[in-house]
Write a protein that holds these residues in place. Structure first.
Motif, short mmCIF file in Angstrom:
data_model
loop_
_atom_site.label_atom_id
_atom_site.label_comp_id
_atom_site.label_asym_id
_atom_site.label_seq_id
_atom_site.Cartn_x
_atom_site.Cartn_y
_atom_site.Cartn_z
N LYS A 37 1.95 0.60 0.69
CA LYS A 37 2.99 0.13 1.61
C LYS A 37 2.37 -0.61 2.80
CE LYS A 37 7.29 1.71 3.57
NZ LYS A 37 8.21 1.48 2.48
N GLN A 38 1.28 -0.08 3.35
CA GLN A 38 0.59 -0.74 4.46
C GLN A 38 0.05 -2.11 4.04
OE1 GLN A 38 -2.38 2.08 5.68
NE2 GLN A 38 -1.00 3.16 7.06
N LEU A 39 -0.53 -2.16 2.85
CA LEU A 39 -1.06 -3.42 2.35
C LEU A 39 0.06 -4.44 2.18
CD1 LEU A 39 -3.56 -4.95 1.36
CD2 LEU A 39 -3.17 -3.97 -0.91
N GLU A 40 1.19 -4.01 1.63
CA GLU A 40 2.34 -4.91 1.47
C GLU A 40 2.83 -5.40 2.82
OE1 GLU A 40 4.45 -3.52 -2.68
OE2 GLU A 40 4.93 -2.37 -0.88
N ASN A 41 2.87 -4.53 3.81
CA ASN A 41 3.32 -4.93 5.15
C ASN A 41 2.35 -5.92 5.78
OD1 ASN A 41 5.63 -3.36 5.09
ND2 ASN A 41 4.65 -1.60 6.07
N GLN A 42 1.06 -5.71 5.60
CA GLN A 42 0.06 -6.62 6.16
C GLN A 42 0.15 -8.01 5.52
OE1 GLN A 42 -3.78 -4.78 5.61
NE2 GLN A 42 -3.23 -3.02 6.86
N LEU A 43 0.38 -8.03 4.22
CA LEU A 43 0.45 -9.31 3.50
C LEU A 43 1.83 -9.96 3.59
CD1 LEU A 43 -1.53 -8.27 0.31
CD2 LEU A 43 -2.35 -9.69 2.21
N GLY A 44 2.85 -9.17 3.90
CA GLY A 44 4.20 -9.70 4.01
C GLY A 44 4.86 -9.99 2.68
N ILE A 45 4.36 -9.36 1.60
CA ILE A 45 4.94 -9.55 0.28
C ILE A 45 5.00 -8.22 -0.45
CG2 ILE A 45 4.23 -11.96 -0.04
CD1 ILE A 45 1.86 -10.92 -1.67
N SER A 46 5.84 -8.17 -1.46
CA SER A 46 5.91 -6.99 -2.32
C SER A 46 4.89 -7.18 -3.45
CB SER A 46 7.32 -6.85 -2.90
OG SER A 46 7.38 -5.77 -3.77
N LEU A 47 4.01 -6.20 -3.63
CA LEU A 47 2.98 -6.29 -4.65
C LEU A 47 3.42 -5.75 -6.00
CD1 LEU A 47 -0.06 -5.20 -2.47
CD2 LEU A 47 0.57 -7.52 -3.15
N PHE A 48 4.41 -4.84 -5.95
CA PHE A 48 4.87 -4.19 -7.18
C PHE A 48 6.38 -4.23 -7.27
CE2 PHE A 48 0.81 -2.11 -6.31
CZ PHE A 48 0.21 -2.17 -7.56
N ASN A 49 6.85 -4.27 -8.50
CA ASN A 49 8.26 -4.03 -8.79
C ASN A 49 8.35 -2.59 -9.23
OD1 ASN A 49 8.99 -6.77 -8.40
ND2 ASN A 49 8.33 -7.24 -10.48
N ARG A 50 9.20 -1.83 -8.56
CA ARG A 50 9.39 -0.42 -8.91
C ARG A 50 10.45 -0.34 -9.99
NH1 ARG A 50 6.87 -2.02 -4.20
NH2 ARG A 50 5.84 -0.26 -3.18
N THR A 51 10.10 0.22 -11.13
CA THR A 51 11.02 0.35 -12.25
C THR A 51 11.20 1.83 -12.59
OG1 THR A 51 9.34 0.27 -13.99
CG2 THR A 51 10.17 -1.84 -13.18
N HIS A 52 12.11 2.12 -13.48
CA HIS A 52 12.32 3.50 -13.89
C HIS A 52 11.13 4.03 -14.70
CE1 HIS A 52 13.77 1.17 -17.33
NE2 HIS A 52 13.50 2.23 -18.06
N ARG A 53 10.30 3.15 -15.20
CA ARG A 53 9.12 3.56 -15.97
C ARG A 53 7.84 3.55 -15.15
NH1 ARG A 53 9.86 -0.34 -21.00
NH2 ARG A 53 8.96 -1.61 -19.38
N GLY A 54 7.91 3.14 -13.90
CA GLY A 54 6.72 3.13 -13.06
C GLY A 54 6.62 1.86 -12.23
N MET A 55 5.42 1.38 -12.08
CA MET A 55 5.15 0.22 -11.24
C MET A 55 4.62 -0.91 -12.11
SD MET A 55 5.48 1.72 -8.19
CE MET A 55 4.57 0.80 -7.00
#
Length: 69
Positions: A37-55
């Motif tokens: 979450k910190q890395l995503e905030n620093q980069l300003g982008i979402s790195l993963f799509n959260r799905t019902h099967r995982g990331m």
């Protein structure tokens, strides 16, 4: 951005979930989750799509960064 955060990112990308990555990294699952979450905030982008099967890596950032690392 720290090397540790990138290490956690790569492990989650390989495993597809926080729990398995945390076990392999010998740290707690919340620590992995918070680091991503910190890395995503620093980069300003979402790195993963959260799905019902995982990331899964997001097309907009995760795949690009993973290919560079």
């Amino acid at each position: 951005m720290e090397i540790r955060e990138l290490k956690y990112f790569v492990q989650v990308a390989k495993d597809g979930n926080y729990s398995t990555a945390a076990q392999k990294l010998y740290i707690s699952q919340p620590a992995v989750s918070q680091s991503i979450k910190q890395l995503e905030n620093q980069l300003g982008i979402s790195l993963f799509n959260r799905t019902h099967r995982g990331m899964e890596l997001s097309a907009q950032g995760g795949k690009l960064i993973f290919s560079k690392i």
